[in-house]
Design a protein around this motif. Structure first.
Motif, mmCIF file in Angstrom:
data_model
loop_
_atom_site.group_PDB
_atom_site.id
_atom_site.type_symbol
_atom_site.label_atom_id
_atom_site.label_comp_id
_atom_site.label_asym_id
_atom_site.label_seq_id
_atom_site.Cartn_x
_atom_site.Cartn_y
_atom_site.Cartn_z
ATOM 1 N N UNK A 42 37.326 -56.167 -21.218
ATOM 2 C CA UNK A 42 37.432 -55.307 -22.319
ATOM 3 C C UNK A 42 37.205 -55.754 -23.605
ATOM 4 N N UNK A 43 37.312 -57.031 -23.887
ATOM 5 C CA UNK A 43 37.395 -57.511 -25.430
ATOM 6 C C UNK A 43 35.794 -58.032 -25.425
ATOM 7 N N UNK A 47 26.805 -58.206 -22.676
ATOM 8 C CA UNK A 47 26.226 -59.482 -22.166
ATOM 9 C C UNK A 47 27.195 -60.526 -21.490
ATOM 10 N N UNK A 50 28.233 -59.017 -18.194
ATOM 11 C CA UNK A 50 27.400 -59.475 -17.016
ATOM 12 C C UNK A 50 27.577 -60.899 -16.675
ATOM 13 N N UNK A 54 28.263 -62.127 -12.714
ATOM 14 C CA UNK A 54 27.628 -63.160 -12.121
ATOM 15 C C UNK A 54 28.481 -64.155 -11.618
ATOM 16 N N UNK B 1 49.633 -53.810 -24.251
ATOM 17 C CA UNK B 1 48.156 -53.113 -23.980
ATOM 18 C C UNK B 1 47.536 -52.526 -25.250
ATOM 19 N N UNK B 4 45.132 -54.871 -26.626
ATOM 20 C CA UNK B 4 44.007 -55.321 -25.896
ATOM 21 C C UNK B 4 43.090 -54.191 -26.050
ATOM 22 N N UNK B 7 41.474 -54.804 -29.518
ATOM 23 C CA UNK B 7 40.658 -55.825 -29.521
ATOM 24 C C UNK B 7 39.341 -55.637 -29.113
ATOM 25 N N UNK B 8 39.478 -54.828 -27.793
ATOM 26 C CA UNK B 8 38.329 -54.108 -27.096
ATOM 27 C C UNK B 8 37.316 -53.345 -28.086
ATOM 28 N N UNK B 11 35.700 -55.344 -30.381
ATOM 29 C CA UNK B 11 34.475 -56.155 -29.779
ATOM 30 C C UNK B 11 33.437 -55.286 -29.536
ATOM 31 N N UNK B 12 33.893 -54.095 -28.961
ATOM 32 C CA UNK B 12 32.512 -53.098 -28.716
ATOM 33 C C UNK B 12 31.874 -52.784 -30.120
ATOM 34 N N UNK B 90 18.967 -61.303 -15.267
ATOM 35 C CA UNK B 90 20.201 -61.823 -16.240
ATOM 36 C C UNK B 90 19.206 -62.187 -17.642
ATOM 37 N N UNK B 93 18.521 -59.080 -19.633
ATOM 38 C CA UNK B 93 19.697 -58.379 -20.267
ATOM 39 C C UNK B 93 20.277 -59.156 -21.411
ATOM 40 N N UNK B 94 20.195 -60.465 -21.231
ATOM 41 C CA UNK B 94 20.454 -61.159 -22.280
ATOM 42 C C UNK B 94 19.471 -60.968 -23.476
ATOM 43 N N UNK B 97 20.715 -57.607 -24.691
ATOM 44 C CA UNK B 97 22.086 -57.262 -25.245
ATOM 45 C C UNK B 97 22.604 -58.033 -26.256
ATOM 46 N N UNK B 98 22.060 -59.606 -26.034
ATOM 47 C CA UNK B 98 22.541 -60.477 -27.275
ATOM 48 C C UNK B 98 21.639 -60.885 -28.015
#
Lengths: 401, 426, 292
Positions: A42-43, A47, A50, A54, B1, B4, B7-8, B11-12, B90, B93-94, B97-98
């Motif tokens: 969740x944090x 990517x 993913x 994997x 919780x 958490x 934090x989530x 991060x998002x 992979x 997506x990298x 996304x990244x």
């Protein structure tokens, strides 16, 4: 923990399985791992999720293989082909019947287990390099079937099949990221696999498997049906690889011959050895190395400004070096190396205060690894580095070829 | 919780991308445009293809050194996928996304790229100029962000089939094709023109299995006068060697992918020396019929070849100057055209729209099919014959569709390369 | 009939090369009980060295000599530096180290020579011989390949059976402790075993190079089929390696010619399993009894 005693192999479990301390411990470890993974997923950015997914499906396959090779003493260079069976099963089931995900993955594991029966029946007769050769041919030969003209209609030939990505349940909200959902599915599969394998191998199955590996004749004399046991080990191992393959189909959304080259099978066995042969925790290390080393190496190469030929091949070179270096530096795998360090620390503590004899050693998850099992460090060269649940260290552990 | 969840959320929050409608599209900064690609840099598919990306990179470097596009430099990140679809997924997506690339450019291979098309379109990432001649990139309804570039194998098969039918009437024909969409689509196109009863043998090969003796022998035994090869260069060369062994001398008709004279000469040079012949180019490939949609490597009078040769000498002199290099630079040129057309503040949707409206004249001999209804690339090719170490063109370039449409000559001349090598803005 | 003859001839020629790779694997297995997965990479590397010699104007035979010499050195060095530390460890560790070596060699070759495959000349013409007006899939060069592999097998058999050195090599491999007591320098013998194996492997590389070209990934199938051949023949037997290689070569040629070229690798699997079901330790296993 009587399972740790060498004689444990000959003793039938008296207590109810529900009260077995190992089961309780494994359950706690599994829950802790799930919690940790929940926090992690969740944090993490999409990517990262993913990558976790994997690593998780690879963990399934590597863990299955470490049971077969580490505890059963049977090498397999063909587990990539089992993953292919699982992935194709999942892809076909999703495409044609649209079953719920759990049923899809169960089918992937089940069909691959059936394949494991066939392969196991053949493999039970073989040993050492002959087994290696047969499984290698399996890894090379099986994915090629997808190209065969009479099967390519169903299996999609060289292009393989594209799998529709899983849809996160509506109650998680509309914006719930697909990547996190894929990570959850994959991690749940991995934890479940590790939990089941940990219990299986710390029970009678694991004991007889080790016994037959260490001394086939002695095991046979004490009533173990060695051939049948080996087939069972192959089936269990295949089912895990099949689940891993099914999860691959869900995470990477594909099943194609090119996704299961010989390299994959060789990487799986490499992960087993590098993680620590026979150790389920080592399987996690091995899977992490498979996922992260190439990524890091590739990042390093692309930012290096080297010439085209050098930069293209640098990740491959780093990967080869890591394989060699880790095997030379940690002959008993990363998990064995950690255990040595942990064992030395534990001995120091114990020599100061010799109070508790309680030694804790979980064949479960890295999160719950206190680094016990100091006796493992007494294994000398040639002895089989073993899983945490095994106390038969030392005697009769020479690998027979 | 609660912690958490917080934090989530945090991060998002950092993970959110810029969105398509703002002027700062993902991957676009004031000074750079970052694009990504998956390429087989190692492993069995690397031979021949690993040069493509290096050539594209060289062209972008050249453009960057000469002012870039609307003042931005193009950062081209191409990552190895070893032709393994799992790795392709992979890697892509990298990149998305990244690395937050603006677009995926020239991702190579059908088995690989077909596994990321759905993803890229769901993410609305422009998926430009896939390096494969599969007809499957041309589905604007289903995949509005995906564009093909090279002529697809069905069109190519039709053009070669039409030529075989006209040039070798009544002769026995055999096919030798790769057992994937490349070979299968090619054969589909051939079959639209070559009468069924003229085809005496249909053989396929599996890449990785270098022993093609059995197939070549079957074709030789069927006494085919013409062999059509939908093969990669290595297998064109292997077929040629096996034919030499059997003293089998048909007319070879080879698809564009498998006919690069420079590569074939490299693969066959040791055998040519044996023959003792002193002609220019390799005697073993003389007279091979093929087709091309780009400027030929050996065509010194061509402005595009001259431009690419100059950039090659400046940036990647160590790689052989072959069709792959021309390919890599040509596709990079088209990308720069698209980026120019998308305006000073390119967006992902903008580049797609620009392509659909485009009328690019470029390194190719024929126009692109790009429109609202078609995302197919080059619409045809020109027949040629290998003479010396270059391909001598025959007749007009031809265009067609990937269905049952007619084959028509294309009469407009190939445009000249711009003097500075950079496509004009707008 | 012509087709059958040609498929058989093609099978024998490719089988001879499988046999050479299998011989290299058998030699290392006999010396150190290790299945050398790096063999494919080693022979690729030495063949590249030979190619460089030719590329710089050297003759075929100079290149062949370079390949053989570099094979000897490479085998000895790898055994000393990388393999020696794992020889006393569990056998699977050696498998992983040789795998790592294979990957490393492939990457190194890609860095040095690039990924584009190169042409490698044959020693003699590859134009097929004619019999009764029919061109056969058998050329003077193919005869050279078959002859070279046969010569190596004979030489190795003589070495092991007839010479003092061969005796010491066998003693070091099969009973190292006893051999050591008898004054055999076991370590040196193991190094020599690897060097010899790499020598045979490098020969195989040069022999097969004209028909697969020279590139980092061009020899991958050689290792797979060579290993399969060695297993079919029985890993302890040089003669088995040769017979296994020829059988496999023919089987694959027939599958390709009569069934489908898509099923060649599957055919290798089928051939291997068939043999192992009848003889679990290969055709030429010394003892059929199960060792425990």
């Amino acid at each position: 923990m009587d399972v740790r005693r060498p004689l444990g192999a000959l003793r039938s479990p008296l207590r109810s399985p529900l009260l077995r301390p190992t089961l309780v411990r494994h359950s706690a470890a599994a829950l802790a791992a799930l919690l940790a993974l929940y926090v992690l997923t969740t944090s993490a950015a999409p990517y990262r999720n993913l990558e976790i997914a994997h690593a998780a499906y690879l963990t399934c396959a590597v863990a299955g293989l470490t049971v077969l090779t580490g505890l059963g003493g049977q090498i397999s260079l063909g587990h990539g082909a089992f993953m292919a069976v699982g992935a194709y099963t999942a892809a076909l089931v999703i495409a044609h019947w649209g079953w719920p995900l759990a049923a899809v993955l169960a089918a992937a594991a089940g069909v691959t287990a059936l394949a494991g029966v066939v392969v196991g029946a053949v493999a039970a007769r073989l040993e050492g390099p002959y087994l290696a050769g047969a499984t290698l041919a399996f890894a090379v030969g099986l994915p090629g079937l997808a190209n065969y003209e009479h099967l390519s209609g169903v299996l999609g030939g060289q292009n393989g099949l594209t799998v529709a990505p899983p849809v996160p349940p509506a109650r998680l909200g509309e914006t719930f990221p697909l990547e996190r959902w894929q990570a959850w599915i994959s991690c749940l599969g991995a934890v479940l696999t590790l939990f089941l394998l940990a219990n299986l191998t710390s029970g009678r199955f694991g004991r007889t498997l080790r016994a037959s590996r260490d001394d086939e004749i002695a095991a046979a004399l004490s009533g173990v049906r060695v051939a049948r046991l080996r087939i069972a080990a192959t089936v269990v191992s295949a089912a895990c690889a099949g689940l891993g393959g099914g999860l691959l189909a869900v995470v990477a959304t594909l099943a194609a011959p090119g996704a299961f080259p010989l390299t994959l099978s060789l990487q799986l066995i490499a992960a087993v050895i590098i993680g620590g042969l026979g150790s389920l925790a080592g399987a996690v290390w091995g899977a992490l190395i498979l996922v992260y080393v190439p990524t890091w190496a590739s990042d390093a190469a692309s930012s290096s400004g080297l010439s085209h030929n050098v930069a293209s091949n640098l990740p491959l070179a780093i990967y080869g070096l890591v394989l060699i270096a880790v095997t030379l530096a940690f002959p008993r795998g990363l998990q064995g190396g950690l255990r040595d360090v942990g064992g030395a620390a534990a001995r120091r503590v114990r020599s100061r205060a010799r109070t508790s004899r309680a030694r804790d050693d979980t064949p479960g998850l890295p999160a719950t690894h206190p680094g016990g099992a100091d006796e493992a460090s007494t294994d000398d060269a040639g002895a089989r580095p073993d899983d945490g649940g095994d106390g038969a260290g030392g005697r009769g552990e020479r690998l027979r070829r | 919780m609660t912690a958490v969840t917080a934090l989530a959320a945090a991060a998002s929050g950092c993970g959110g991308d810029g969105g398509d409608d703002s002027s700062s599209a993902p991957g676009v900064t004031a000074t750079t445009v970052t694009i990504g690609s998956h390429q087989p840099l190692t492993g069995p598919a690397a031979p021949g293809y690993s040069a493509n990306s290096a050539a594209s990179k060289a062209f972008f470097d050249y453009v960057n050194a000469n002012g870039g596009v609307h003042g931005r430099k193009i950062v081209y990140k191409y990552v190895d996928d070893a032709y393994n679809p799992t790795q392709t997924v992979g890697v892509v997506q990298k990149l998305v996304l990244q690395d937050k690339v603006f677009a995926i450019f020239n991702g190579l291979g059908t088995p690989t790229h077909s596994k990321v098309v759905d993803y890229l379109n769901a993410q609305r990432v422009p998926d430009l100029f896939v390096a494969s001649g599969c007809g499957c990139w041309d589905e604007p309804g289903k995949h509005p962000h995906t564009f093909g570039w090279q002529v697809d194998y069905i069109r190519e098969g039709k053009i070669l089939g039409d030529h075989v039918k006209k040039a070798f009437p009544g002769k026995k024909v055999a096919y030798f094709s790769q057992n994937d969409d490349f070979g299968q689509d090619g054969v589909k196109g051939l079959d639209k023109y070559i009468p069924k009863d003229q085809v005496v043998s249909r053989q396929t090969y599996q890449p990785g299995n270098t022993d093609v003796g059995a197939q070549v022998q079957a074709i030789a035994q069927a006494k085919a006068d013409v062999v059509v090869l939908f093969s990669i260069p290595t297998y064109t060369a292997l077929f040629r060697l096996a034919a030499l062994k059997l003293n089998y001398k048909p007319t070879f008709v080879v698809s564009n992918v498998g006919s690069d004279p420079i590569t074939l000469t490299g693969l066959l040079e040791s055998f040519a020396k044996q023959g003792g012949a002193q002609v220019k180019g390799n005697p073993l490939i003389q007279g091979m019929v093929t087709d091309g949609y780009l400027s030929a490597t050996g065509d010194t009078g061509n402005s595009w070849t001259a431009l690419f040769r100059k950039i090659h000498g400046q940036y990647i002199p160590k790689l052989p100057f072959n069709n792959n290099v021309v390919y890599g630079m040509s596709v990079a040129y088209t990308f720069v055209q698209a980026l120019q057309a998308a305006g000073a503040n390119p967006t992902r949707a903008g580049v797609v729209q620009a392509l659909e409206k485009s009328r690019f004249g470029g390194p190719g001999l024929v126009p692109f099919a790009y429109s609202k209804d078609s995302h197919a690339g080059y619409t045809g090719a020109r027949i040629g014959t290998i003479k010396g170490d270059l391909i001598a063109p025959e007749g007009q370039p031809l265009t067609t569709d990937d269905g049952d449409g007619p084959i028509q000559p294309y009469t407009a001349p190939q445009p000249q390369a711009p003097a500075n090598g950079i496509p004009p803005a707008g | 009939m012509v087709r059958f003859v040609n498929l058989t001839l093609a099978g024998i020629t490719s089988g001879a090369v499988f046999a050479a790779v299998a011989l290299a694997l058998v030699l290392i297995w006999r010396a150190t009980r290790i299945v050398n997965f790096a063999q494919g990479g080693m022979l690729m590397f030495t063949t590249f060295l030979a190619w460089s010699v030719i590329d710089h104007g050297g003759s075929y035979w100079l290149a062949l000599g370079t390949a053989l010499a570099s094979g000897l050195v490479l085998g000895a060095v790898l055994e000393r530096v990388v393999v020696r530390p794992v020889e006393s460890k569990p056998p699977l560790n050696a498998v992983i180290v040789t795998l790592g070596l294979y990957v490393l060699l492939q990457a190194a070759a890609g860095m040095i020579w690039g990924d584009t495959p190169h042409s490698y000349p044959p020693a003699f013409t590859i134009r097929g011989l004619s019999v009764a007006g029919e061109r056969l899939l058998l050329s003077p060069f193919d005869l050279f390949v078959i002859g070279a592999v046969a010569a190596v097998m004979v030489a190795l058999t003589l070495l092991f059976v007839r010479t003092d050195l061969g005796l010491r090599l066998r003693a070091a491999a099969f009973a190292p402790e006893i051999a050591r007591l008898q004054g055999v320098r076991v370590g040196r013998m193991l190094t020599l075993g690897w060097a010899l194996a790499a020598l045979v492997g490098s020969l195989a590389g040069v022999l097969v190079a004209p028909s697969v070209f020279v590139g980092p990934a061009q020899f991958d199938a050689m290792l797979v089929f060579g290993f399969t051949a060695a297993v079919i023949g029985g890993l302890d037997s040089p003669a088995g390696a040769v017979v296994g290689g020829l059988l496999l070569g023919c089987a694959l040629s027939y599958v390709s010619g009569y069934v489908s070229s898509d099923l060649v690798t599957f055919g290798a699997l089928a051939a291997l399993i068939t043999v192992l079901m009848v003889r679990p330790n290969g055709l030429f296993a010394a003892s059929a009894g199960r060792r425990v």
